[in-house]
Design an enzyme around this catalytic site. Structure first.
Site, PDB file in Angstrom:
ATOM      1  N   GLY A   1      -3.834  24.281   4.381  1.00 38.38           N
ATOM      2  CA  GLY A   1      -3.587  24.254   5.823  1.00 38.38           C
ATOM      3  C   GLY A   1      -2.177  23.756   6.109  1.00 38.38           C
ATOM      4  O   GLY A   1      -1.302  23.777   5.231  1.00 38.38           O
TER       5      GLY A   1
ATOM      6  N   ASP B   1       6.850  17.081   9.635  1.00 36.06           N
ATOM      7  CA  ASP B   1       5.890  16.739   8.566  1.00 36.06           C
ATOM      8  C   ASP B   1       6.563  16.881   7.197  1.00 36.06           C
ATOM      9  O   ASP B   1       6.306  16.079   6.286  1.00 36.06           O
ATOM     10  CB  ASP B   1       4.671  17.671   8.604  1.00 36.06           C
ATOM     11  CG  ASP B   1       3.674  17.264   9.679  1.00 36.06           C
ATOM     12  OD1 ASP B   1       3.658  16.085  10.072  1.00 36.06           O
ATOM     13  OD2 ASP B   1       2.896  18.138  10.121  1.00 36.06           O
TER      14      ASP B   1
ATOM     15  N   GLU C   1      -8.272  32.591  -0.772  1.00 36.05           N
ATOM     16  CA  GLU C   1      -7.268  33.524  -0.226  1.00 36.05           C
ATOM     17  C   GLU C   1      -6.111  32.773   0.441  1.00 36.05           C
ATOM     18  O   GLU C   1      -4.955  33.203   0.367  1.00 36.05           O
ATOM     19  CB  GLU C   1      -7.880  34.477   0.819  1.00 36.05           C
ATOM     20  CG  GLU C   1      -8.946  35.427   0.290  1.00 36.05           C
ATOM     21  CD  GLU C   1     -10.270  34.715   0.025  1.00 36.05           C
ATOM     22  OE1 GLU C   1     -10.697  33.902   0.866  1.00 36.05           O
ATOM     23  OE2 GLU C   1     -10.858  34.944  -1.050  1.00 36.05           O
ATOM     24  N   ARG C   2      -6.446  31.645   1.089  1.00 38.35           N
ATOM     25  CA  ARG C   2      -5.375  30.892   1.776  1.00 38.35           C
ATOM     26  C   ARG C   2      -4.403  30.296   0.752  1.00 38.35           C
ATOM     27  O   ARG C   2      -3.198  30.233   0.982  1.00 38.35           O
ATOM     28  CB  ARG C   2      -5.969  29.778   2.630  1.00 38.35           C
ATOM     29  CG  ARG C   2      -6.728  30.281   3.814  1.00 38.35           C
ATOM     30  CD  ARG C   2      -7.187  29.126   4.689  1.00 38.35           C
ATOM     31  NE  ARG C   2      -6.152  28.637   5.576  1.00 38.35           N
ATOM     32  CZ  ARG C   2      -6.209  27.470   6.236  1.00 38.35           C
ATOM     33  NH1 ARG C   2      -7.257  26.685   6.092  1.00 38.35           N
ATOM     34  NH2 ARG C   2      -5.246  27.100   7.036  1.00 38.35           N
TER      35      ARG C   2
ATOM     36  N   LYS D   1      -0.787  23.457  15.579  1.00 37.36           N
ATOM     37  CA  LYS D   1       0.550  23.463  14.978  1.00 37.36           C
ATOM     38  C   LYS D   1       1.094  24.877  14.750  1.00 37.36           C
ATOM     39  O   LYS D   1       2.292  25.115  14.866  1.00 37.36           O
ATOM     40  CB  LYS D   1       0.543  22.701  13.647  1.00 37.36           C
ATOM     41  CG  LYS D   1       0.454  21.189  13.818  1.00 37.36           C
ATOM     42  CD  LYS D   1       0.532  20.488  12.477  1.00 37.36           C
ATOM     43  CE  LYS D   1       0.341  19.001  12.628  1.00 37.36           C
ATOM     44  NZ  LYS D   1       0.432  18.273  11.359  1.00 37.36           N
TER      45      LYS D   1
ATOM     46  N   TYR E   1      -5.043   9.113   6.210  1.00 40.66           N
ATOM     47  CA  TYR E   1      -4.593   7.729   6.413  1.00 40.66           C
ATOM     48  C   TYR E   1      -5.654   6.831   7.051  1.00 40.66           C
ATOM     49  O   TYR E   1      -5.425   5.641   7.237  1.00 40.66           O
ATOM     50  CB  TYR E   1      -3.287   7.692   7.222  1.00 40.66           C
ATOM     51  CG  TYR E   1      -3.379   8.361   8.560  1.00 40.66           C
ATOM     52  CD1 TYR E   1      -3.085   9.709   8.683  1.00 40.66           C
ATOM     53  CD2 TYR E   1      -3.779   7.663   9.684  1.00 40.66           C
ATOM     54  CE1 TYR E   1      -3.187  10.345   9.897  1.00 40.66           C
ATOM     55  CE2 TYR E   1      -3.881   8.288  10.906  1.00 40.66           C
ATOM     56  CZ  TYR E   1      -3.580   9.623  11.007  1.00 40.66           C
ATOM     57  OH  TYR E   1      -3.689  10.257  12.221  1.00 40.66           O
TER      58      TYR E   1
HETATM   59  P1  NDP Z   1      -6.009  22.072   8.435  1.00 41.63           P
HETATM   60  O1  NDP Z   1      -7.204  22.155   9.315  1.00 41.63           O
HETATM   61  O2  NDP Z   1      -4.844  22.960   8.684  1.00 41.63           O
HETATM   62  O3  NDP Z   1      -6.459  22.269   6.891  1.00 41.63           O
HETATM   63  C1  NDP Z   1      -7.585  21.609   6.379  1.00 41.63           C
HETATM   64  C2  NDP Z   1      -7.651  21.845   4.883  1.00 41.63           C
HETATM   65  O4  NDP Z   1      -8.720  21.063   4.343  1.00 41.63           O
HETATM   66  C3  NDP Z   1      -7.934  23.293   4.507  1.00 41.63           C
HETATM   67  O5  NDP Z   1      -7.235  23.592   3.331  1.00 41.63           O
HETATM   68  C4  NDP Z   1      -9.447  23.272   4.269  1.00 41.63           C
HETATM   69  O6  NDP Z   1      -9.906  24.296   3.398  1.00 41.63           O
HETATM   70  C5  NDP Z   1      -9.602  21.924   3.610  1.00 41.63           C
HETATM   71  N1  NDP Z   1     -10.969  21.376   3.695  1.00 41.63           N
HETATM   72  C6  NDP Z   1     -11.578  20.858   4.787  1.00 41.63           C
HETATM   73  N2  NDP Z   1     -12.818  20.441   4.473  1.00 41.63           N
HETATM   74  C7  NDP Z   1     -13.000  20.707   3.151  1.00 41.63           C
HETATM   75  C8  NDP Z   1     -14.073  20.511   2.226  1.00 41.63           C
HETATM   76  N3  NDP Z   1     -15.231  19.962   2.602  1.00 41.63           N
HETATM   77  N4  NDP Z   1     -13.909  20.896   0.930  1.00 41.63           N
HETATM   78  C9  NDP Z   1     -12.746  21.448   0.528  1.00 41.63           C
HETATM   79  N5  NDP Z   1     -11.690  21.670   1.364  1.00 41.63           N
HETATM   80  C10 NDP Z   1     -11.816  21.300   2.650  1.00 41.63           C
HETATM   81  O7  NDP Z   1      -5.557  20.534   8.529  1.00 41.63           O
HETATM   82  P2  NDP Z   1      -4.141  19.899   8.130  1.00 41.63           P
HETATM   83  O8  NDP Z   1      -3.605  20.633   6.965  1.00 41.63           O
HETATM   84  O9  NDP Z   1      -3.286  19.764   9.323  1.00 41.63           O
HETATM   85  O10 NDP Z   1      -4.583  18.414   7.717  1.00 41.63           O
HETATM   86  C11 NDP Z   1      -5.269  18.140   6.498  1.00 41.63           C
HETATM   87  C12 NDP Z   1      -5.403  16.637   6.317  1.00 41.63           C
HETATM   88  O11 NDP Z   1      -4.116  16.028   6.209  1.00 41.63           O
HETATM   89  C13 NDP Z   1      -6.085  15.940   7.506  1.00 41.63           C
HETATM   90  O12 NDP Z   1      -6.951  14.943   7.030  1.00 41.63           O
HETATM   91  C14 NDP Z   1      -4.945  15.308   8.282  1.00 41.63           C
HETATM   92  O13 NDP Z   1      -5.344  14.141   8.967  1.00 41.63           O
HETATM   93  C15 NDP Z   1      -3.986  14.975   7.142  1.00 41.63           C
HETATM   94  N6  NDP Z   1      -2.598  14.950   7.624  1.00 41.63           N
HETATM   95  C16 NDP Z   1      -1.895  13.790   7.470  1.00 41.63           C
HETATM   96  C17 NDP Z   1      -0.605  13.709   7.888  1.00 41.63           C
HETATM   97  C18 NDP Z   1       0.123  12.435   7.702  1.00 41.63           C
HETATM   98  O14 NDP Z   1       1.192  12.268   8.329  1.00 41.63           O
HETATM   99  N7  NDP Z   1      -0.344  11.538   6.864  1.00 41.63           N
HETATM  100  C19 NDP Z   1       0.090  14.835   8.550  1.00 41.63           C
HETATM  101  C20 NDP Z   1      -0.734  16.032   8.648  1.00 41.63           C
HETATM  102  C21 NDP Z   1      -2.037  16.049   8.211  1.00 41.63           C
HETATM  103  P3  NDP Z   1     -10.285  25.763   3.957  1.00 41.63           P
HETATM  104  O15 NDP Z   1      -8.989  26.507   4.051  1.00 41.63           O
HETATM  105  O16 NDP Z   1     -11.188  26.301   2.939  1.00 41.63           O
HETATM  106  O17 NDP Z   1     -10.938  25.549   5.294  1.00 41.63           O
END
Ligand code: NDP
Length: 281
Positions: free
Chosen positions: A128, A102, A154-155, A66, A225
């Protein structure tokens, strides 16, 4: 000629976008096929080049591209420019234009739930693409107080700083992941924008918050979801809170994409029906 649409990302094994987008295209009997395009890092430039040819109308973009596609497009509009992430590419002649649906999908799903963000407070878990969409959406709706917690602190700091630089009246701060419990208590809205609780991942059995951290007056929104009843949703129900899963956002962001590609009003109920059927266990 049958026109082409699709979703590019990697991996794409569990995406249901082709199912509900094709149902919407078929509802209007459009000669358009929507497919999943698993796209490796190496093949991303070629995939975008292919999109420029006549038979393509555009694409959805998902994890992990993205943000990466932004500099590869000719133009980036609206929230996509603010958020720095594109989930929809629309063809304008041979030009590729990036949009972010989104944000509107997230906001619309909240409004449908009857949640008014103005002057309310939220905790967003994650930093993210999904968290960014939620944060910009809530700020746009006039939410007054937003806390962002992310495993990589930091993010969260960067996202909070970026929004505060917009020079609007909202107050956005970041906290450490270890402070989740305190940050969650008493807020109007909690958003899980991490992948914790998502089926098919190592974290599928986990929840970022347990019931004793959730107030009954809070709306708990899990963007995940699959499954519909995530561990977080179960904890929130047990706390007596209102809950909202990620499916409505998925459908509404897809609906806006469809409207951008075809100019037709998205048949929301058809899309929901196809998606629910695809998600049946
Ligand atoms: P990204 O990969 O951009 O971000 C993932 C995020 O999850 C980061 O903040 C990451 O933290 C955190 N994370 C992952 N694993 C862990 C863990 N074990 N403990 C704590 N934090 C964790 O993904 P997206 O932001 O695009 O998507 C995130 C979720 O949202 C997904 O499950 C996706 O399916 C869902 N989503 C749903 C949508 C919808 O339409 N319903 C649309 C877009 C996304 P860190 O920065 O530390 O890695």
């Amino acid at each position: 000629m049958i026109k082409q649409l699709g979703i590019l990302g990697y991996p794409l094994g569990h995406t249901i976008s082709p199912v509900f987008q094709q149902a919407a295209l078929d509802y209007y009997s459009l000669a358009v096929r929507y497919t999943a395009w698993p796209t490796t890092q190496d093949s991303l430039p070629d995939r975008l080049k292919t999109l420029r040819s006549n038979e393509y109308l555009g694409a959805n973009v998902t994890i992990p591209y993205k943000e990466q596609v932004v500099p590869m497009l000719d133009k980036v509009e609206g929230y996509a420019a603010k958020v720095g992430a594109v989930n929809t590419i629309v063809k304008d002649g041979e030009i590729l234009v990036g949009h972010n649906t989104d944000v509107s999908g997230f906001v619309r799903s909240l409004k449908k739930e009857g949640f008014v963000a103005r002057d309310k407070s939220a905790l967003i878990m994650g930093a993210g693409g999904a968290a960014r969409a939620a944060a910009f959406g809530l700020v746009g709706e006039g939410m007054s107080d937003i806390t962002i917690a992310n495993r990589t602190k930091e993010r969260a700091n960067d996202l909070a700083r970026e929004i505060n630089h917009l020079d609007i009246i909202n107050k956005v701060c970041s906290v450490a992941w270890s402070s989740l419990f305190t940050a969650a208590k008493g807020v109007d809205l909690i958003v899980n924008a991490t992948s914790i609780g998502m089926k098919y991942t190592v974290d599928s059995e986990l929840t970022p918050l347990s019931r004793n951290a959730i107030s009954p007056t809070t709306l708990v929104y899990d963007m995940v979801y699959i499954p519909a009843e995530t561990p977080l949703i179960c904890e929130a129900r047990a706390a007596g809170a209102n809950v909202l899963g990620g499916l409505p956002m998925l459908i509404y962001q897809g609906a806006v994409s469809l409207e951008l590609w075809t100019g037709r009003e998205a048949p929301i109920e058809v899309m929901f029906g196809a998606a629910r059927k695809a998600l049946e266990p």
